[in-house]
Design a protein around this motif. Structure first.
Motif, short mmCIF file in Angstrom:
data_model
loop_
_atom_site.label_atom_id
_atom_site.label_comp_id
_atom_site.label_asym_id
_atom_site.label_seq_id
_atom_site.Cartn_x
_atom_site.Cartn_y
_atom_site.Cartn_z
N ALA A 178 0.85 -1.18 0.00
CA ALA A 178 0.00 0.00 0.00
C ALA A 178 0.89 1.24 0.00
O ALA A 178 2.00 1.23 0.55
CB ALA A 178 -0.90 0.00 1.22
N ASP A 179 0.40 2.31 -0.61
CA ASP A 179 1.19 3.54 -0.66
C ASP A 179 1.56 4.02 0.74
O ASP A 179 2.63 4.60 0.94
CB ASP A 179 0.41 4.63 -1.39
N SER A 180 0.68 3.78 1.69
CA SER A 180 0.88 4.28 3.06
C SER A 180 2.05 3.61 3.76
O SER A 180 2.55 4.13 4.76
CB SER A 180 -0.39 4.09 3.88
N VAL A 181 2.51 2.46 3.27
CA VAL A 181 3.59 1.75 3.95
C VAL A 181 4.81 1.56 3.06
O VAL A 181 5.85 1.06 3.52
CB VAL A 181 3.13 0.38 4.46
N LYS A 182 4.71 1.97 1.80
CA LYS A 182 5.81 1.77 0.86
C LYS A 182 7.06 2.47 1.37
O LYS A 182 7.02 3.62 1.79
CB LYS A 182 5.39 2.30 -0.51
N GLY A 183 8.16 1.75 1.34
CA GLY A 183 9.43 2.31 1.81
C GLY A 183 9.67 2.09 3.28
O GLY A 183 10.79 2.29 3.77
N ARG A 184 8.63 1.70 4.03
CA ARG A 184 8.78 1.46 5.47
C ARG A 184 8.60 0.00 5.84
O ARG A 184 9.22 -0.49 6.77
CB ARG A 184 7.76 2.30 6.25
N PHE A 185 7.72 -0.69 5.12
CA PHE A 185 7.42 -2.09 5.40
C PHE A 185 8.04 -2.97 4.32
O PHE A 185 8.11 -2.58 3.15
CB PHE A 185 5.91 -2.34 5.41
N THR A 186 8.47 -4.16 4.73
CA THR A 186 9.00 -5.14 3.79
C THR A 186 8.39 -6.50 4.08
O THR A 186 8.43 -6.97 5.22
CB THR A 186 10.53 -5.24 3.91
N ILE A 187 7.84 -7.11 3.05
CA ILE A 187 7.26 -8.45 3.19
C ILE A 187 8.25 -9.46 2.63
O ILE A 187 8.95 -9.20 1.64
CB ILE A 187 5.90 -8.55 2.46
N SER A 188 8.33 -10.60 3.29
CA SER A 188 9.21 -11.67 2.82
C SER A 188 8.60 -13.00 3.23
O SER A 188 7.71 -13.05 4.09
CB SER A 188 10.62 -11.52 3.39
N GLY A 189 9.09 -14.06 2.62
CA GLY A 189 8.53 -15.36 2.93
C GLY A 189 9.58 -16.43 2.95
O GLY A 189 10.58 -16.37 2.22
N ASP A 190 9.39 -17.40 3.81
CA ASP A 190 10.25 -18.58 3.88
C ASP A 190 9.34 -19.77 3.61
O ASP A 190 8.63 -20.23 4.51
CB ASP A 190 10.90 -18.67 5.26
N ASN A 191 9.38 -20.28 2.38
CA ASN A 191 8.47 -21.35 2.00
C ASN A 191 8.75 -22.61 2.79
O ASN A 191 7.82 -23.34 3.18
CB ASN A 191 8.61 -21.63 0.50
N ALA A 192 10.02 -22.88 3.08
CA ALA A 192 10.36 -24.09 3.84
C ALA A 192 9.77 -24.04 5.24
O ALA A 192 9.32 -25.07 5.78
CB ALA A 192 11.87 -24.24 3.91
N LYS A 193 9.73 -22.87 5.83
CA LYS A 193 9.16 -22.72 7.18
C LYS A 193 7.67 -22.40 7.11
O LYS A 193 7.03 -22.27 8.15
CB LYS A 193 9.88 -21.61 7.94
N LYS A 194 7.16 -22.20 5.89
CA LYS A 194 5.74 -21.84 5.69
C LYS A 194 5.39 -20.61 6.53
O LYS A 194 4.34 -20.57 7.18
CB LYS A 194 4.83 -23.03 6.01
N THR A 195 6.27 -19.65 6.47
CA THR A 195 6.08 -18.44 7.27
C THR A 195 6.32 -17.21 6.40
O THR A 195 7.26 -17.18 5.60
CB THR A 195 7.04 -18.42 8.47
N VAL A 196 5.47 -16.22 6.58
CA VAL A 196 5.62 -14.93 5.91
C VAL A 196 5.84 -13.88 6.98
O VAL A 196 5.21 -13.91 8.05
CB VAL A 196 4.38 -14.61 5.07
#
Length: 127
Positions: A61-79
């Motif tokens: 979302a524009d409101s969080v761009k540059g401040r929030f980062t999403i990532s995922g670990d498929n092996a751990k099934k965790t985002v």
């Protein structure tokens, strides 16, 4: 049993950081996108960020761009949602959700069907 479990919420001062986790069980992430939503009292639910394991890509979302980062670990099934430079306006209950065959390329990714929801985790940012 299919489940999404959020963790990592809490109380933080303005400018601080938190990392939210969304752990999936009972299904594989390979065919899903995982989205983070938030809802503050009296406000509509907002799609914050999305990551697609099936199509690739992320969205913010524009409101969080540059401040929030999403990532995922498929092996751990965790985002994860790394939240930096938090502001009082970020105060909300944060939910993760699973979208089967979901795409994150559109700003309207949150309009796709949600298959599973987590129970939510409270994030409070004090001024």
């Amino acid at each position: 049993q299919v489940q999404l479990a959020e963790s990592g919420g809490g109380l933080v001062q303005t400018g601080g950081s938190l990392r939210l986790s969304c752990a999936a069980s009972g299904f594989t992430l390979d065919y899903y996108a995982i989205g983070w939503f938030r809802q503050a009292p009296g406000k509509e639910r907002e799609g914050v960020s999305c990551i697609s394991f099936v199509h690739g890509g992320t969205n913010y979302a524009d409101s969080v761009k540059g401040r929030f980062t999403i990532s995922g670990d498929n092996a751990k099934k965790t985002v994860y949602l790394q939240m930096n430079s938090l502001e009082p306006e970020d105060t909300a209950v944060y939910y993760c959700a699973a979208l089967a065959y979901g795409q994150c390329g559109s700003r309207r990714w949150g309009d796709q069907r949600i298959d599973y929801w987590g129970q939510g985790t409270q994030v409070t940012v004090s001024s």
